[in-house]
Write an enzyme that holds these catalytic residues in place. Structure first.
Site, PDB file in Angstrom:
ATOM      1  N   SER A  54      10.888  34.890  27.256  1.00  0.00           N
ATOM      2  CA  SER A  54      11.966  34.800  28.191  1.00  0.00           C
ATOM      3  C   SER A  54      11.429  33.886  29.327  1.00  0.00           C
ATOM      4  CB  SER A  54      12.389  36.265  28.518  1.00  0.00           C
ATOM      5  OG  SER A  54      13.300  36.125  29.498  1.00  0.00           O
ATOM      6  N   ARG A 298      12.890  30.061  21.813  1.00  0.00           N
ATOM      7  CA  ARG A 298      13.809  31.315  21.313  1.00  0.00           C
ATOM      8  C   ARG A 298      15.141  30.932  21.568  1.00  0.00           C
ATOM      9  NH1 ARG A 298      15.944  34.655  19.012  1.00  0.00           N
ATOM     10  NH2 ARG A 298      16.021  37.334  19.123  1.00  0.00           N
ATOM     11  N   THR A 334      18.471  40.088  30.385  1.00  0.00           N
ATOM     12  CA  THR A 334      17.383  41.108  30.470  1.00  0.00           C
ATOM     13  C   THR A 334      17.952  42.298  30.978  1.00  0.00           C
ATOM     14  OG1 THR A 334      15.531  39.700  30.360  1.00  0.00           O
ATOM     15  CG2 THR A 334      15.122  42.093  30.722  1.00  0.00           C
ATOM     16  N   CYS A 488      14.272  22.104  15.153  1.00  0.00           N
ATOM     17  CA  CYS A 488      13.105  23.007  15.248  1.00  0.00           C
ATOM     18  C   CYS A 488      11.945  22.786  15.993  1.00  0.00           C
ATOM     19  CB  CYS A 488      12.791  23.035  13.596  1.00  0.00           C
ATOM     20  SG  CYS A 488      11.358  24.299  13.683  1.00  0.00           S
ATOM     21  N   CYS A 512       6.682  28.846  11.646  1.00  0.00           N
ATOM     22  CA  CYS A 512       7.803  29.328  12.599  1.00  0.00           C
ATOM     23  C   CYS A 512       7.575  30.223  13.659  1.00  0.00           C
ATOM     24  CB  CYS A 512       8.749  29.891  11.298  1.00  0.00           C
ATOM     25  SG  CYS A 512      10.408  30.768  11.984  1.00  0.00           S
ATOM     26  N   CYS A 515      12.675  31.266  16.259  1.00  0.00           N
ATOM     27  CA  CYS A 515      13.606  31.223  17.350  1.00  0.00           C
ATOM     28  C   CYS A 515      14.789  31.452  16.983  1.00  0.00           C
ATOM     29  CB  CYS A 515      13.311  29.664  18.176  1.00  0.00           C
ATOM     30  SG  CYS A 515      13.809  28.534  17.090  1.00  0.00           S
ATOM     31  N   CYS A 518      17.392  27.244  13.472  1.00  0.00           N
ATOM     32  CA  CYS A 518      17.986  26.603  12.259  1.00  0.00           C
ATOM     33  C   CYS A 518      18.833  27.531  11.518  1.00  0.00           C
ATOM     34  CB  CYS A 518      16.728  26.276  11.225  1.00  0.00           C
ATOM     35  SG  CYS A 518      15.799  28.017  10.999  1.00  0.00           S
TER      36      CYS A 518
HETATM   37  C1  LIG Z   1      13.911  30.515  27.198  1.00  0.00           C
HETATM   38  C2  LIG Z   1      14.683  31.946  27.611  1.00  0.00           C
HETATM   39  C3  LIG Z   1      14.624  32.325  29.189  1.00  0.00           C
HETATM   40  C4  LIG Z   1      15.389  33.215  29.523  1.00  0.00           C
HETATM   41  N1  LIG Z   1      15.154  33.406  30.961  1.00  0.00           N
HETATM   42  C5  LIG Z   1      15.715  34.644  31.311  1.00  0.00           C
HETATM   43  C6  LIG Z   1      15.698  35.167  32.555  1.00  0.00           C
HETATM   44  O1  LIG Z   1      15.029  34.533  33.397  1.00  0.00           O
HETATM   45  N2  LIG Z   1      15.933  36.479  32.988  1.00  0.00           N
HETATM   46  C7  LIG Z   1      16.796  37.097  32.095  1.00  0.00           C
HETATM   47  O2  LIG Z   1      17.161  38.235  32.508  1.00  0.00           O
HETATM   48  N3  LIG Z   1      16.822  36.868  31.002  1.00  0.00           N
HETATM   49  C8  LIG Z   1      16.296  35.712  30.423  1.00  0.00           C
HETATM   50  N4  LIG Z   1      16.613  35.386  29.107  1.00  0.00           N
HETATM   51  C9  LIG Z   1      17.213  36.225  28.215  1.00  0.00           C
HETATM   52  C10 LIG Z   1      16.417  37.405  27.975  1.00  0.00           C
HETATM   53  O3  LIG Z   1      15.169  36.978  27.374  1.00  0.00           O
HETATM   54  C11 LIG Z   1      17.431  38.181  26.627  1.00  0.00           C
HETATM   55  O4  LIG Z   1      18.609  38.512  27.192  1.00  0.00           O
HETATM   56  C12 LIG Z   1      16.474  39.624  26.519  1.00  0.00           C
HETATM   57  O5  LIG Z   1      15.125  39.336  26.125  1.00  0.00           O
HETATM   58  C13 LIG Z   1      17.322  40.284  25.211  1.00  0.00           C
HETATM   59  O6  LIG Z   1      16.756  41.511  25.164  1.00  0.00           O
HETATM   60  P1  LIG Z   1      16.618  42.082  23.622  1.00  0.00           P
HETATM   61  O7  LIG Z   1      16.076  43.457  23.637  1.00  0.00           O
HETATM   62  O8  LIG Z   1      18.295  42.287  23.392  1.00  0.00           O
HETATM   63  O9  LIG Z   1      16.218  40.897  22.533  1.00  0.00           O
HETATM   64  P2  LIG Z   1      14.797  40.394  22.292  1.00  0.00           P
HETATM   65  O10 LIG Z   1      14.157  40.314  23.756  1.00  0.00           O
HETATM   66  O11 LIG Z   1      15.045  39.133  21.551  1.00  0.00           O
HETATM   67  O12 LIG Z   1      13.969  41.477  21.731  1.00  0.00           O
HETATM   68  C14 LIG Z   1      14.204  41.456  20.231  1.00  0.00           C
HETATM   69  C15 LIG Z   1      12.974  42.228  19.490  1.00  0.00           C
HETATM   70  O13 LIG Z   1      13.276  42.625  18.159  1.00  0.00           O
HETATM   71  C16 LIG Z   1      12.453  42.221  17.202  1.00  0.00           C
HETATM   72  N5  LIG Z   1      13.170  42.128  16.058  1.00  0.00           N
HETATM   73  C17 LIG Z   1      14.040  41.289  15.823  1.00  0.00           C
HETATM   74  N6  LIG Z   1      14.503  41.626  14.297  1.00  0.00           N
HETATM   75  C18 LIG Z   1      13.715  42.344  14.223  1.00  0.00           C
HETATM   76  C19 LIG Z   1      13.816  43.167  12.621  1.00  0.00           C
HETATM   77  N7  LIG Z   1      14.467  42.613  11.783  1.00  0.00           N
HETATM   78  N8  LIG Z   1      12.816  44.047  12.503  1.00  0.00           N
HETATM   79  C20 LIG Z   1      11.769  44.385  13.418  1.00  0.00           C
HETATM   80  N9  LIG Z   1      11.923  43.765  14.640  1.00  0.00           N
HETATM   81  C21 LIG Z   1      12.763  42.786  15.091  1.00  0.00           C
HETATM   82  C22 LIG Z   1      11.882  40.930  18.091  1.00  0.00           C
HETATM   83  O14 LIG Z   1      10.497  40.494  17.537  1.00  0.00           O
HETATM   84  C23 LIG Z   1      11.934  41.207  19.318  1.00  0.00           C
HETATM   85  O15 LIG Z   1      10.617  41.699  19.823  1.00  0.00           O
HETATM   86  C24 LIG Z   1      15.788  34.103  28.678  1.00  0.00           C
HETATM   87  C25 LIG Z   1      15.935  33.803  27.226  1.00  0.00           C
HETATM   88  C26 LIG Z   1      15.277  32.598  26.828  1.00  0.00           C
HETATM   89  C27 LIG Z   1      15.185  32.610  25.297  1.00  0.00           C
HETATM   90  S1  SF4 Z   2      13.413  29.884  13.249  1.00  0.00           S
HETATM   91 FE1  SF4 Z   2      14.012  27.891  12.306  1.00  0.00          FE
HETATM   92  S2  SF4 Z   2      14.059  26.457  14.067  1.00  0.00           S
HETATM   93 FE2  SF4 Z   2      13.089  28.368  14.815  1.00  0.00          FE
HETATM   94  S3  SF4 Z   2      10.801  27.801  14.485  1.00  0.00           S
HETATM   95 FE3  SF4 Z   2      11.340  29.074  12.558  1.00  0.00          FE
HETATM   96  S4  SF4 Z   2      11.951  27.414  11.391  1.00  0.00           S
HETATM   97 FE4  SF4 Z   2      11.845  26.458  13.290  1.00  0.00          FE
END
Ligand SMILES: Cc1cc2nc3c(=O)[nH]c(=O)nc-3n(C[C@H](O)[C@H](O)[C@H](O)COP(=O)(O)OP(=O)(O)OC[C@H]3O[C@@H](n4cnc5c(N)ncnc54)[C@H](O)[C@@H]3O)c2cc1C
Ligand code: SF4
Length: 544
Positions: A54, A298, A334, A488, A512, A515, A518
């Site tokens: 994040s 991601r 978040t 990717c 991979c 993220c 794909c």
């Molecule tokens: C580049 C970027 C910048 C961002 N900047 C901000 C910011 O500045 N401020 C903010 O508030 N938000 C920001 N966000 C958004 C924020 O990160 C997300 O909204 C937040 O992390 C969502 O939380 P979550 O628990 O729903 O999912 P996630 O944080 O994605 O956590 C999901 C977890 O579940 C696990 N998981 C997934 N599938 C499975 C499975 N089948 N079995 C077991 N484990 C699994 C994953 O490994 C991961 O650890 C940003 C996002 C990105 C990508």
């Molecule tokens: S999820 Fe798909 S796009 Fe992302 S790193 Fe893995 S192969 Fe590449």
């Protein structure tokens, strides 16, 4: 594989899939409401936080509600936001724009979200939550039309699908209710949406890809608390996106580029756009004398209110980015992810103490009455306005919606397309020539993936599955120029033998970083991302 042994099963009141902010907040809230509720949480990363990527500026509203004494409990919120800058870039200049109210970070903190999750994990464990990192939920267990838990993937299955010496059968984790907290484009959440028609009558979910780097810079250039966002160059006006750059902790910079996956030009490479952005004269000075120390990517949701699916189904619910609660103009998801987990927990605790309805519908009702709904409702037209009116029209609309209408417009703009439907044919799209990396400020994919500490057991079935092995060359390469080689961010997809006239797609699955781009952007929807063996994937360090 030949006949499989039955799986061992464990029973809980609640099973949670995913140890991100939403899953951990749900787990903590359940235990706060009743120590007697048995809660198990599985996380596919090798440890809690390993797969968390994040920005991240944290708005502490949900945390204040969940653990009001977070300061005494040692939460890693160490860098208060001090300065907000919002810039429009041309190739050579940077013009300061008024900071929109949604991007005012007064009272927020720049954090490592991975570290926040590690700390939330400790709080959850102290309350009695059973946490199993290194276990991917690979299968939803459905009996008589009701979700009754999940099964973790088998370990030690070879590429050929046969057990190796390390074979261990997966476990069934059964529960009265299962919460899916997998983050954006969760692989099981995707199946649940299809199985229970959760998207019926809703707009399609739209996404962006966020690519991030962590830098260590000399102390004299560090300005703890500085938050800078840019829009404009290097993107063209028809592509939604921009950068973030946050000074945090001890001499660290978290920087990255976010690009809407509704982009049209198949020659666009989000990875290379981030590299180009860093070369801007205004931006490059942040990195002078510094060293890049981590990398990751991601997908994140951008659909907003219109794209939120039905949240519950018999036996469980979607929380956090599995459903999609990112406030796009705020660049934050978040706080809303955490709050959705807490609201789901409250609904489940009540259901468990009462007559245990099959479908915990009270969660969606609570969410609609909460500040999450109000917040997302007030910004619901801003992101679709950019798709509708282009960059300048979108900026103008955002100003009107925010300052004049104050988020109360009596209309709602809709998302018309799914992100995989928007690519132009390669011949019709302008080619983009990206400069070569210099290895100091700009880099290639391989050296980037190296510092994401990504690792997968090599001898395992493919987790990037193709529905039809001919489609990548016959359609993706022929019509769209092989866009998977560019979207990717980890160099997983490579078309080889093109010059020899015998092209084929090579999939470097071990690179991979999970993220999910794909799975979202493949124009033919031929790629299906499924969970690899638990513990595989990136190992993002503290700081990311
Ligand atoms: C580049 C970027 C910048 C961002 N900047 C901000 C910011 O500045 N401020 C903010 O508030 N938000 C920001 N966000 C958004 C924020 O990160 C997300 O909204 C937040 O992390 C969502 O939380 P979550 O628990 O729903 O999912 P996630 O944080 O994605 O956590 C999901 C977890 O579940 C696990 N998981 C997934 N599938 C499975 C499975 N089948 N079995 C077991 N484990 C699994 C994953 O490994 C991961 O650890 C940003 C996002 C990105 C990508
Ligand atoms: S999820 Fe798909 S796009 Fe992302 S790193 Fe893995 S192969 Fe590449």
């Amino acid at each position: 594989m030949s006949e499989q042994a039955p799986r061992e099963a464990m029973e809980f009141d609640v099973v949670i899939v995913g140890g991100g902010p939403s899953g951990l907040s749900a787990a903590i809230r359940l235990k706060q409401l009743s120590a007697d509720i048995s809660v198990c949480l599985v996380e596919k990363g090798s440890e809690i936080g390993a797969h968390i990527l994040s920005g991240a500026v944290l708005e502490p509203r949900a945390l204040n509600e969940l653990l009001p004494d977070w300061q005494e409990l040692g939460a890693p919120l160490n860098t208060p936001a001090t300065v907000d800058r919002f810039l429009f870039l041309t190739e050579v200049a940077a013009t300061r724009l008024p900071t929109p109210p949604q991007m005012n970070n007064h009272g927020n903190y720049i954090v490592s979200l991975g570290n926040v999750c590690r700390w939330l994990g400790q709080q959850a464990e102290a309350l009695g939550v059973e946490i199993y990192p290194g276990f991917a939920a690979a299968e939803v267990l459905i009996e008589d039309g009701k979700v009754v838990g999940i099964a973790t993937g088998d370990m030690g299955v070879g590429k050929d699908g046969q057990p190796t010496d390390n074979y261990a059968r997966g476990m069934e984790l059964r529960a009265t209710y299962t919460l899916f907290a997998e983050g954006a484009r969760g692989s099981l959440s995707k199946q649940l949406m299809a199985r229970f028609n959760l998207r019926d009558g809703k707009d399609p979910q739209t996404y962006a890809i966020g690519i991030k780097e962590l830098w260590e810079i000399p102390q004299e250039n560090h300005q703890a608390g500085l938050i800078e966002h840019t829009t404009g160059w290097p993107l063209k006006g028809d592509t939604y996106g921009g950068s973030f750059l946050y000074h945090l902790g001890d001499n660290l910079i978290s920087t990255g580029f976010v690009i809407g996956l509704d982009y049209k030009n198949p020659w666009l490479s989000p990875f290379e756009e981030l590299q180009r952005y860093k070369t801007h004269p205004h931006v490059r000075k942040h990195f002078e004398g510094g060293r890049r120390i981590a990398y990751g990517a991601r997908a994140l949701n951008e659909g907003g209110l219109q794209s939120i699916p039905k949240l519950t189904f018999p036996g469980g619910a979607l929380i956090g980015c599995s459903a999609g609660f990112v406030n796009v103009p705020k660049v934050k998801g978040t706080h809303t992810a955490m709050k959705s987990g807490m609201l789901a927990a409250e609904a489940l605790a009540e259901a468990l103490a009462g007559d245990r309805p099959a479908e915990p519908v009270a969660y969606e009702a609570r969410l609609r009455e909460s500040w999450v709904w109000e917040e997302l409702s007030s910004v619901r037209n801003i992101r679709p306005a950019f798709a509708k009116f282009g960059f300048w029209g979108g900026m103008a609309y955002a100003g009107i919606d925010t300052y004049l209408l104050r988020g109360k417009a009596p209309w709602t703009f809709h998302h018309k397309y799914q992100d995989h439907e928007t690519l132009m044919e390669a011949d019709a799209a302008p080619r983009i020539n990206y400069p070569k990396p210099d290895g100091v400020l700009t880099f290639d994919r391989n050296s980037s993936v190296f510092i994401s500490n990504t690792n997968h057991e090599e001898n395992q079935p493919a987790h990037l599955t193709l529905k039809d092995a001919d489609v990548p060359v016959a359609t993706n390469l022929k019509r769209f120029g092989g866009p998977e080689a560019r979207f990717c961010p980890a160099g997983v997809y490579e078309f080889i033998g093109v010059e020899e006239g015998q092209p084929r797609l090579q999939i470097n699955a071990q690179n991979c970083v999970h993220c999910k781009t794909c799975d979202i952007k493949d124009p033919t929807q031929n790629i299906n991302w499924v969970t690899p063996e638990g513990g595989g994937g990136p190992n993002y360090p503290g700081g990311m």
